[in-house]
Design a protein around this motif. Structure first.
Motif, PDB file in Angstrom:
ATOM      1  N   ALA A   1     -18.125 -33.236  12.235  1.00  0.00           N
ATOM      2  CA  ALA A   1     -18.584 -32.164  11.342  1.00  0.00           C
ATOM      3  C   ALA A   1     -18.759 -32.699   9.922  1.00  0.00           C
ATOM      4  CB  ALA A   1     -17.596 -31.005  11.360  1.00  0.00           C
ATOM      5  N   PRO A   2     -19.967 -32.631   9.363  1.00  0.00           N
ATOM      6  CA  PRO A   2     -20.222 -33.287   8.073  1.00  0.00           C
ATOM      7  C   PRO A   2     -19.629 -32.568   6.871  1.00  0.00           C
ATOM      8  CG  PRO A   2     -22.176 -32.107   8.802  1.00  0.00           C
ATOM      9  CD  PRO A   2     -21.177 -32.007   9.926  1.00  0.00           C
ATOM     10  N   ALA A   3     -19.367 -31.240   6.983  1.00  0.00           N
ATOM     11  CA  ALA A   3     -18.953 -30.493   5.793  1.00  0.00           C
ATOM     12  C   ALA A   3     -17.585 -29.829   5.940  1.00  0.00           C
ATOM     13  CB  ALA A   3     -19.997 -29.409   5.477  1.00  0.00           C
ATOM     14  N   LEU A   4     -17.004 -29.840   7.131  1.00  0.00           N
ATOM     15  CA  LEU A   4     -15.754 -29.104   7.371  1.00  0.00           C
ATOM     16  C   LEU A   4     -14.579 -29.809   6.684  1.00  0.00           C
ATOM     17  CD1 LEU A   4     -14.706 -26.603   8.943  1.00  0.00           C
ATOM     18  CD2 LEU A   4     -13.978 -28.197  10.726  1.00  0.00           C
ATOM     19  N   THR A   5     -13.980 -29.126   5.693  1.00  0.00           N
ATOM     20  CA  THR A   5     -12.847 -29.710   4.972  1.00  0.00           C
ATOM     21  C   THR A   5     -11.579 -28.863   5.095  1.00  0.00           C
ATOM     22  OG1 THR A   5     -13.522 -28.573   2.942  1.00  0.00           O
ATOM     23  CG2 THR A   5     -14.353 -30.822   3.282  1.00  0.00           C
ATOM     24  N   GLU A   6     -11.684 -27.630   5.646  1.00  0.00           N
ATOM     25  CA  GLU A   6     -10.518 -26.769   5.809  1.00  0.00           C
ATOM     26  C   GLU A   6     -10.479 -26.219   7.230  1.00  0.00           C
ATOM     27  OE1 GLU A   6     -10.191 -23.706   2.919  1.00  0.00           O
ATOM     28  OE2 GLU A   6     -10.605 -25.022   1.203  1.00  0.00           O
ATOM     29  N   LEU A   7      -9.281 -26.277   7.836  1.00  0.00           N
ATOM     30  CA  LEU A   7      -9.103 -25.772   9.197  1.00  0.00           C
ATOM     31  C   LEU A   7      -7.818 -24.955   9.258  1.00  0.00           C
ATOM     32  CD1 LEU A   7      -9.921 -25.716  12.224  1.00  0.00           C
ATOM     33  CD2 LEU A   7      -8.555 -27.801  12.529  1.00  0.00           C
ATOM     34  N   GLY A   8      -7.941 -23.724   9.777  1.00  0.00           N
ATOM     35  CA  GLY A   8      -6.774 -22.868   9.946  1.00  0.00           C
ATOM     36  C   GLY A   8      -6.570 -22.523  11.415  1.00  0.00           C
TER      37      GLY A   8
ATOM     38  N   ILE B   1     -24.550 -20.634  12.171  1.00  0.00           N
ATOM     39  CA  ILE B   1     -23.665 -21.659  11.612  1.00  0.00           C
ATOM     40  C   ILE B   1     -24.424 -22.976  11.448  1.00  0.00           C
ATOM     41  CG2 ILE B   1     -21.646 -23.074  12.108  1.00  0.00           C
ATOM     42  CD1 ILE B   1     -21.052 -20.265  11.020  1.00  0.00           C
ATOM     43  N   ARG B   2     -25.315 -23.269  12.355  1.00  0.00           N
ATOM     44  CA  ARG B   2     -26.108 -24.499  12.226  1.00  0.00           C
ATOM     45  C   ARG B   2     -26.957 -24.464  10.952  1.00  0.00           C
ATOM     46  NH1 ARG B   2     -28.031 -24.434  16.868  1.00  0.00           N
ATOM     47  NH2 ARG B   2     -26.774 -26.070  17.825  1.00  0.00           N
ATOM     48  N   CYS B   3     -27.362 -23.261  10.538  1.00  0.00           N
ATOM     49  CA  CYS B   3     -28.234 -23.125   9.364  1.00  0.00           C
ATOM     50  C   CYS B   3     -27.477 -22.783   8.083  1.00  0.00           C
ATOM     51  CB  CYS B   3     -29.269 -22.017   9.613  1.00  0.00           C
ATOM     52  SG  CYS B   3     -30.323 -22.269  11.039  1.00  0.00           S
ATOM     53  N   CYS B   4     -26.155 -22.619   8.159  1.00  0.00           N
ATOM     54  CA  CYS B   4     -25.423 -22.074   7.011  1.00  0.00           C
ATOM     55  C   CYS B   4     -25.413 -23.037   5.828  1.00  0.00           C
ATOM     56  CB  CYS B   4     -23.998 -21.708   7.416  1.00  0.00           C
ATOM     57  SG  CYS B   4     -22.917 -23.107   7.747  1.00  0.00           S
ATOM     58  N   PRO B   5     -25.334 -22.487   4.621  1.00  0.00           N
ATOM     59  CA  PRO B   5     -25.370 -23.329   3.418  1.00  0.00           C
ATOM     60  C   PRO B   5     -24.019 -23.991   3.158  1.00  0.00           C
ATOM     61  CG  PRO B   5     -25.112 -21.041   2.785  1.00  0.00           C
ATOM     62  CD  PRO B   5     -25.283 -21.052   4.280  1.00  0.00           C
ATOM     63  N   GLU B   6     -24.004 -24.922   2.234  1.00  0.00           N
ATOM     64  CA  GLU B   6     -22.770 -25.615   1.861  1.00  0.00           C
ATOM     65  C   GLU B   6     -21.760 -24.625   1.273  1.00  0.00           C
ATOM     66  OE1 GLU B   6     -21.375 -29.383  -0.975  1.00  0.00           O
ATOM     67  OE2 GLU B   6     -23.495 -28.861  -0.719  1.00  0.00           O
ATOM     68  N   GLY B   7     -20.505 -24.754   1.679  1.00  0.00           N
ATOM     69  CA  GLY B   7     -19.457 -23.872   1.191  1.00  0.00           C
ATOM     70  C   GLY B   7     -19.204 -22.662   2.066  1.00  0.00           C
ATOM     71  N   GLN B   8     -19.879 -22.587   3.216  1.00  0.00           N
ATOM     72  CA  GLN B   8     -19.711 -21.444   4.110  1.00  0.00           C
ATOM     73  C   GLN B   8     -18.329 -21.452   4.749  1.00  0.00           C
ATOM     74  OE1 GLN B   8     -22.475 -19.114   4.927  1.00  0.00           O
ATOM     75  NE2 GLN B   8     -20.648 -17.971   5.479  1.00  0.00           N
TER      76      GLN B   8
ATOM     77  N   THR C   1     -21.552 -29.756  13.985  1.00  0.00           N
ATOM     78  CA  THR C   1     -21.798 -31.192  13.788  1.00  0.00           C
ATOM     79  C   THR C   1     -23.218 -31.487  13.329  1.00  0.00           C
ATOM     80  OG1 THR C   1     -22.481 -31.549  16.100  1.00  0.00           O
ATOM     81  CG2 THR C   1     -20.116 -31.688  15.605  1.00  0.00           C
ATOM     82  N   ASP C   2     -24.060 -30.442  13.260  1.00  0.00           N
ATOM     83  CA  ASP C   2     -25.435 -30.651  12.793  1.00  0.00           C
ATOM     84  C   ASP C   2     -25.410 -31.112  11.326  1.00  0.00           C
ATOM     85  OD1 ASP C   2     -28.081 -29.655  11.482  1.00  0.00           O
ATOM     86  OD2 ASP C   2     -28.480 -29.562  13.635  1.00  0.00           O
ATOM     87  N   GLN C   3     -26.254 -32.043  10.993  1.00  0.00           N
ATOM     88  CA  GLN C   3     -26.257 -32.619   9.639  1.00  0.00           C
ATOM     89  C   GLN C   3     -26.640 -31.611   8.567  1.00  0.00           C
ATOM     90  OE1 GLN C   3     -25.067 -35.687   8.800  1.00  0.00           O
ATOM     91  NE2 GLN C   3     -24.415 -35.519  10.939  1.00  0.00           N
TER      92      GLN C   3
ATOM     93  N   LEU D   1     -17.133 -21.895  23.591  1.00  0.00           N
ATOM     94  CA  LEU D   1     -17.520 -22.097  22.195  1.00  0.00           C
ATOM     95  C   LEU D   1     -18.137 -23.466  21.947  1.00  0.00           C
ATOM     96  CD1 LEU D   1     -14.614 -20.480  20.127  1.00  0.00           C
ATOM     97  CD2 LEU D   1     -16.821 -19.525  20.762  1.00  0.00           C
ATOM     98  N   ARG D   2     -18.488 -24.169  23.011  1.00  0.00           N
ATOM     99  CA  ARG D   2     -19.016 -25.518  22.820  1.00  0.00           C
ATOM    100  C   ARG D   2     -20.266 -25.513  21.940  1.00  0.00           C
ATOM    101  NH1 ARG D   2     -19.760 -29.924  27.544  1.00  0.00           N
ATOM    102  NH2 ARG D   2     -17.527 -30.041  27.150  1.00  0.00           N
ATOM    103  N   SER D   3     -21.172 -24.547  22.160  1.00  0.00           N
ATOM    104  CA  SER D   3     -22.398 -24.527  21.361  1.00  0.00           C
ATOM    105  C   SER D   3     -22.090 -24.284  19.877  1.00  0.00           C
ATOM    106  CB  SER D   3     -23.363 -23.456  21.878  1.00  0.00           C
ATOM    107  OG  SER D   3     -22.785 -22.170  21.787  1.00  0.00           O
ATOM    108  N   LEU D   4     -21.057 -23.485  19.589  1.00  0.00           N
ATOM    109  CA  LEU D   4     -20.663 -23.260  18.193  1.00  0.00           C
ATOM    110  C   LEU D   4     -20.151 -24.553  17.573  1.00  0.00           C
ATOM    111  CD1 LEU D   4     -19.958 -21.542  15.713  1.00  0.00           C
ATOM    112  CD2 LEU D   4     -17.785 -20.978  16.839  1.00  0.00           C
ATOM    113  N   PHE D   5     -19.297 -25.256  18.301  1.00  0.00           N
ATOM    114  CA  PHE D   5     -18.727 -26.498  17.765  1.00  0.00           C
ATOM    115  C   PHE D   5     -19.800 -27.583  17.634  1.00  0.00           C
ATOM    116  CE2 PHE D   5     -14.616 -24.931  19.880  1.00  0.00           C
ATOM    117  CZ  PHE D   5     -14.274 -24.217  18.739  1.00  0.00           C
ATOM    118  N   GLU D   6     -20.763 -27.593  18.542  1.00  0.00           N
ATOM    119  CA  GLU D   6     -21.870 -28.545  18.415  1.00  0.00           C
ATOM    120  C   GLU D   6     -22.709 -28.225  17.188  1.00  0.00           C
ATOM    121  OE1 GLU D   6     -23.866 -28.254  22.145  1.00  0.00           O
ATOM    122  OE2 GLU D   6     -22.565 -29.721  23.141  1.00  0.00           O
TER     123      GLU D   6
END
Length: 870
Positions: free
Chosen positions: A743-750, A651-658, A712-714, A704-709
Motif C-alpha cells: 500500500a503506497p499511502a497507508l500510514t495508520e492502521l487500527g 478506495i482505488r480512486c481516493c485522494p491522499e489523506g483519505q 495497493t493501487d499506485q 475483502l480481497r478486492s478492497l485490499f488490492e
C-alpha cells in the motif's frame, strides 16, 4: 364495530359487581378455536376495558356471540336474553350470521378462492407486456433471514457471521419466513426488503401462488390477499379493507363476515410498503374497523400497526431505503433480505429466457466474460434487461461484447436499443417525445405518483406516441360509469431512470425554475428522499463522459457542464454536513458487538454516496468528490459482493489523506447454504491429510480481497484504515497482510476488538514487518489475546516504519511487558511513542518501563501510573 362496542358496553353495564366477577371467570373458560383470553388480561378489568379486550381478541361479531354464551354459563340469563333480542331486532352486521354456533368459511368456498387465485396469478407480465407462466419465469433467489444461523448451529471465534445465512427461495425457505424464532415465538409480520429490481414483488407473487397451490402455510392460512401499496395510495376516494378483499374474490357476494371473523387465519401481502409517506402531524388515526371507509394510507397504517385485524399475518415487501423508518410502523417484524441471484441462478435465468440451449450458453458466456456486468446481474431485473438487449443484438447480428459496467449504462443501453427500432426519419420526433416522457417521470416521482391518466398524456402530447407504446403499460380498471384507464412505466425503476435523465435532456436556452433544478432534487430532506435514492444514482451515472456522449448522439441534447459541477459541489458538501450517522465518528464500539450487527438502522448514507460515485466510473470525478469526505465511516453494514466492489472502486480512486473506518460490519457476503460433500470427496479429504485441507484454506480468497488490492493501487491515497468489531477471519488477515506490504499511502492502521486468532495476528505481523510497509502508527485493542501478543511485540524490532504503538485495553502479562521493554531498547526499534492507557500493569512491569524511559528520554510511554513514584 362501533355499534358492536356500544352494545357490549351497554350489556356489561347492566351487571352488578358480583355478576361482572362471575362473568370474567366464566369468560376465561370460553375457548374459541382452542384459544381463550388469558386471565391476566381479564383480572380486575372494568366494563369498558373488558369490552376492549374482547373486541381485540375475538373481533366485534364473535365478541357479541361469546358474551351471550358466557352470560348464560354465568347464570345471568335475563341479560343474555335481552342481548339476544337486540341482536335479532337490530343486527350489527348483516354479513355475519345470526348468533348461534361459531361458523367458519365453508371449505368449498376456500377451495373456490384458491382456484381463483391460481387462475389469476398463473401468469405474470414482463416489462415488455409479454405474459409468461410464473413457474417458468420464476428463478430462485437468495433470501436471508435476520436471525439465520449456520446449519450446524455453531460458529468459530474467527468465522464471520453470514457464511450460510442465505437460502434459496424454495418452498422450505418461504415457509420458514413465518417460522418460530429461538424463543419459540412465531412472527405475525415479516418484512422482506432489498434494492430495486431484486425480485421482491415476484417472490411475493410466487408465495401467493404457492399458497393457493397448497404448498405453503398448510393448515395455517385460509385466505391470502395481495395488496399493491402504490396503487392503493393513488386510488381516488376512500375504501375499506373489506371492499379491497371483495375486489380479489371471484364474486362480491363472498362471505366477507366469515372471512374476517378468523383474522388469525388471514395473510395480507403488502407489496411496496416503502411507498407509504412518513407519518406527519396531520395524518389520521389508523383504521381499526375493516368496514370503515378511509384513505388508502390509513388502511395500510392500520394493517401494519396491528390496529386493524391484529391477529392477521403480514408479508411486507419494501426497498431497503429507510428500513428503520418503515420498521417503526410495523409491530415486531421478522426481517429478511432478498439477496438476488447466485451465479448458478444467473445461468438458470439465461436458459429460461432464451430457451434455445446454444443461444442461452453463448449469451451467458459473453456476459460472464464481462466481470462487472456479470456481478450486476445478481439483480433479476438487470438480468432481464441484459438478456433483452442481448437477444436484440443477436437478432441484428451485432457484437455481444459491448461493455456495461454500471446499472446506469445497462439501462441506457436498453433504452437506446429500443429506440433504435424507430425509422431514422422519425428521430427528431422521438427525441422530442422522449424529453416529454422524462418530464412526466420527474413530475410523477416528485409528486409520489406512479399512475398517470389519459389527460396527463394528452397534456404532454404523449398519447399514442412511440415512446408511450415502448415504455408505458396500460391498465384498465372497471369504474362506476365507465372503464378507468391509467398508464404506468413498465417498471418503477424506469420512471426513476427517466426522471434522472430529465435533468440532462433540456433544450439550449431553456432555463429551469429553481424547483426543477438538480440542486432542488439533491438538497431535500435526507429522510424524505428515500424514494429518490435510485434516481440520484442514475443521475450520477448519466454524468459519465461516455454516457453524456451517448445522450447527445441518441437524444439530440447537449448536457450543460454546470449540471456536473452542481452534483460535484453537493457531494463535497456531504462531508461538511456530517453525512456519517451519529456516533460513527467514535470507533470505540461497545464490548458486546453481537447486538450491533443484528440491529437494523436507516439506509447507510455514506455507502449510498459511494454507490453514486461508483455509477460515474470517472476516477478524476470520484477523487475530487472524496476530497469533501476525508473520513469515510461505514457502520453496521453486512457487505454484499456488490458493496465490496463499490467500496473497492472508490478506495482505488481516493485522494491522499483519505481515512476509512469499518465498524461492526459483516465481512462475508450472503451466499447459499453449502451442500454436504459426497462420500468420495469426504473420503478423499480424510485420506489426503490435513496438509491439503490447510493449503486449500490458505488459497481461499477473503471477501475483502478486492478492497485490499485497491489499497495497493499506485493512485490510491488511503492514509488510515480502522477495522472495529469486524471479526477478522484468517483469510481476511492474510489478504490485509499482503496489502500492507505494498500500500503506497497507508500510514495508520487500527485493529480494535476484531477477535483475531493467533494465526491471523501472526499473518498481520508478517505484513507489518515487511521492509516496504509504510505503516507508522498501529493501534491494537485485543483484550482476549494476551498470550499471542508476543508475535506483535516481536515484530517491532523488524519494522522500519512503525513509530507509534497504541495498546490501550490490551491485557499485558508481566512476561509480555518484559519482552516489550527488551524490544524498546533494541537499536533496530524505531518506536517513538507507546500508549498503554487502560492497561493493567503490575508493580514489576511499571518498574521495568520506568527504566526504559530513563535509558531513552526521547521515547514517550503513556500510562496513568507511570509518572508516579513507586
Amino acid at each position: 364495530a362501533a355499534k358492536a362496542r356500544q352494545l357490549l358496553q351497554d350489556t356489561l353495564e347492566r351487571l352488578s359487581q358480583e355478576q361482572l366477577k362471575r362473568f370474567r371467570h366464566k369468560l376465561r373458560d370460553m375457548p374459541v378455536d382452542g384459544r381463550s383470553i388469558p386471565w391476566g388480561r381479564l383480572e380486575g378489568k372494568d366494563e369498558l376495558h373488558l369490552v376492549e379486550e374482547m373486541i381485540q381478541f375475538y373481533g366485534p361479531e364473535i365478541a357479541l356471540d361469546v358474551t351471550r354464551k358466557t352470560l348464560k354459563r354465568a347464570d345471568i340469563r335475563d341479560v343474555a336474553e335481552q342481548l339476544k333480542d337486540k341482536l335479532k331486532a337490530h343486527p350489527i352486521l348483516v354479513l355475519y350470521p345470526s348468533p348461534g354456533p361459531l361458523l367458519r368459511p365453508p371449505p368449498e368456498y376456500k377451495k373456490k378462492y384458491r382456484e381463483h387465485v391460481l387462475q389469476q396469478h398463473a401468469k405474470v407480465k414482463e416489462r415488455n407486456a409479454r405474459s409468461v407462466k410464473i413457474n417458468k419465469r420464476f428463478t430462485k433467489l437468495l433470501i436471508a433471514r435476520e436471525d439465520a444461523t449456520p446449519v450446524d448451529g455453531t460458529r468459530g471465534p474467527t468465522e464471520e457471521p453470514g457464511t450460510q445465512r442465505a437460502q434459496r427461495s424454495d418452498t422450505h425457505t418461504f415457509n420458514r419466513l413465518f417460522g418460530r424464532d429461538e424463543e419459540g415465538q412465531r412472527p405475525l409480520t415479516v418484512l422482506l426488503q432489498g434494492p430495486a429490481g431484486i425480485g421482491k414483488t415476484m417472490a411475493a407473487k410466487k408465495i401467493l401462488y404457492d399458497w393457493a397451490g397448497g404448498k405453503l402455510y398448510h393448515d395455517q392460512v385460509d385466505f391470502a390477499f395481495f395488496l399493491p401499496c402504490r396503487e392503493l395510495l393513488e386510488r381516488p376516494g376512500t375504501c375499506s379493507l373489506a371492499s379491497l378483499i371483495l375486489d380479489q374474490c371471484p364474486h362480491r357476494s363472498a362471505p366477507i363476515g366469515l372471512i374476517l371473523s378468523r383474522s388469525e387465519r388471514l395473510l395480507f401481502i403488502l407489496d411496496g410498503a416503502d411507498e407509504l409517506p412518513p407519518p406527519g402531524p396531520t395524518e389520521g388515526v389508523p383504521c381499526i374497523d375493516p368496514f370503515e371507509e378511509a384513505e388508502g394510507a390509513r388502511v395500510l397504517s392500520g394493517l401494519m400497526g396491528k390496529t386493524l385485524l391484529p391477529g392477521a399475518r403480514l408479508l411486507v415487501t419494501a426497498r431497503a431505503t429507510a428500513p428503520g423508518r418503515l420498521q417503526s410502523r410495523l409491530c415486531s417484524p421478522q426481517c429478511a433480505e432478498v439477496c438476488g441471484f447466485s451465479d448458478k441462478d444467473k445461468k438458470k435465468f439465461f436458459h429460461k429466457f432464451f430457451r434455445d440451449e446454444r443461444v442461452a450458453e453463448r449469451a451467458y458466456r459473453s456476459v460472464k466474460e464481462n466481470e462487472t456486468l456479470f456481478a450486476l446481474c445478481f439483480v433479476p431485473f438487470v438480468c432481464w434487461i441484459v438478456c433483452t438487449v442481448l437477444r436484440q443484438q443477436l437478432q441484428l447480428g451485432q457484437d455481444l461484447s459491448r461493455t456495461s459496467k454500471t446499472t446506469t449504462s445497462v439501462y441506457l443501453l436498453f433504452i437506446t436499443s429500443l429506440l433504435s427500432s424507430a425509422p431514422a426519419a422519425d428521430g427528431p420526433q422521438v427525441q422530442g417525445e422522449l424529453r416529454k416522457m422524462c418530464r412526466l417521470a420527474r413530475e410523477g416521482l416528485l409528486g409520489h405518483r406512479a399512475q398517470f391518466t389519459e389527460k396527463d398524456l394528452e397534456r404532454l402530447e404523449l398519447r399514442g406516441s412511440k415512446v408511450q407504446t415502448l415504455f408505458l403499460s396500460k391498465k384498465e380498471l372497471p369504474g362506476v360509469l365507465e372503464t378507468e384507464v391509467t398508464y404506468q412505466f413498465m417498471d418503477q425503476s424506469f420512471q426513476e431512470f427517466f426522471a434522472a435523465l430529465s435533468y440532462l435532456l433540456e433544450d439550449k436556452g431553456n432555463l429551469r425554475a429553481p424547483a426543477d433544478s438538480v440542486g432542488a432534487l439533491l438538497r431535500g430532506d435526507t429522510e424524505l428522499r428515500g424514494h429518490l435514492t435510485l434516481t440520484t444514482r442514475f443521475l450520477f451515472g448519466l454524468l459519465n463522459t461516455e454516457r453524456v456522449h451517448d445522450i447527445k448522439h441518441h437524444f439530440g441534447c447537449v448536457v450543460s457542464e454546470h449540471v456536473k459541477q452542481d452534483v460535484l459541489r453537493w457531494m463535497q458538501d456531504q462531508g461538511h454536513q456530517g453525512a456519517a450517522p451519529e456516533g460513527t465518528k467514535q470507533t470505540e464500539a461497545p464490548e458486546d458487538a453481537e447486538e450491533l450487527e443484528e440491529e437494523e438502522g436507516e439506509l447507510n448514507y455514506p455507502l449510498e454516496l459511494l454507490y453514486c460515485l461508483y455509477e460515474t466510473q470517472e476516477d478524476a470525478f470520484v477523487r475530487q468528490a472524496l476530497r469533501g469526505l476525508p473520513e469515510l465511516v461505514l457502520e453496521r453494514v453486512r457487505f454484499s459482493r456488490m458493496d465490496v466492489e463499490v467500496l473497492s472502486y472508490c478506495i482505488r480512486c481516493c485522494p491522499e489523506g483519505q481515512a476509512l473506518q469499518l465498524v461492526s460490519c459483516g465481512l462475508v457476503p450472503a451466499q447459499e447454504k453449502k451442500k454436504k460433500k459426497s462420500l468420495m470427496k469426504r473420503l478423499h479429504g480424510s485420506l489426503g491429510g490435513s496438509s491439503s485441507q490447510a493449503a486449500m484454506k490458505r488459497s481461499q480468497a477473503s471477501p475483502l480481497r478486492s478492497l485490499f488490492e485497491a489499497m495497493t493501487d499506485q493512485h490510491c491515497g488511503l492514509n488510515s484504515l480502522t477495522l472495529c468489531h469486524c471479526k477478522l477471519s484468517d483469510s481476511v488477515c492474510r489478504d490485509l497482510s499482503e496489502a500492507l506490504k505494498e500500500a503506497p499511502a497507508l500510514t495508520e492502521l487500527g485493529l480494535l476488538h476484531n477477535w483475531l486468532s493467533e494465526a491471523g495476528l501472526r499473518l498481520l505481523c508478517e505484513g507489518l514487518a515487511w521492509p516496504q510497509c509504510r505503516v507508522k502508527k498501529l493501534r491494537v485493542q485485543q483484550p482476549r489475546l494476551q498470550e499471542v501478543l508476543q508475535h506483535l511485540i516481536g515484530m517491532l524490532s523488524q519494522s522500519s516504519a512503525l513509530t507509534t504503538l497504541d495498546l490501550c485495553d490490551c491485557q499485558l502479562p508481566e512476561l509480555a511487558v518484559t519482552q516489550l521493554c527488551t524490544v524498546l531498547q533494541d537499536q533496530g526499534c524505531r518506536l517513538q511513542t507507546v500508549s498503554l492507557t487502560s492497561v493493567e500493569l503490575s508493580k514489576q512491569s511499571l518498574q521495568e518501563l520506568r527504566k526504559v524511559k530513563t535509558a531513552n528520554p526521547g521515547l514517550v510511554i503513556t500510562h496513568p501510573l507511570l509518572d508516579s513514584h513507586p
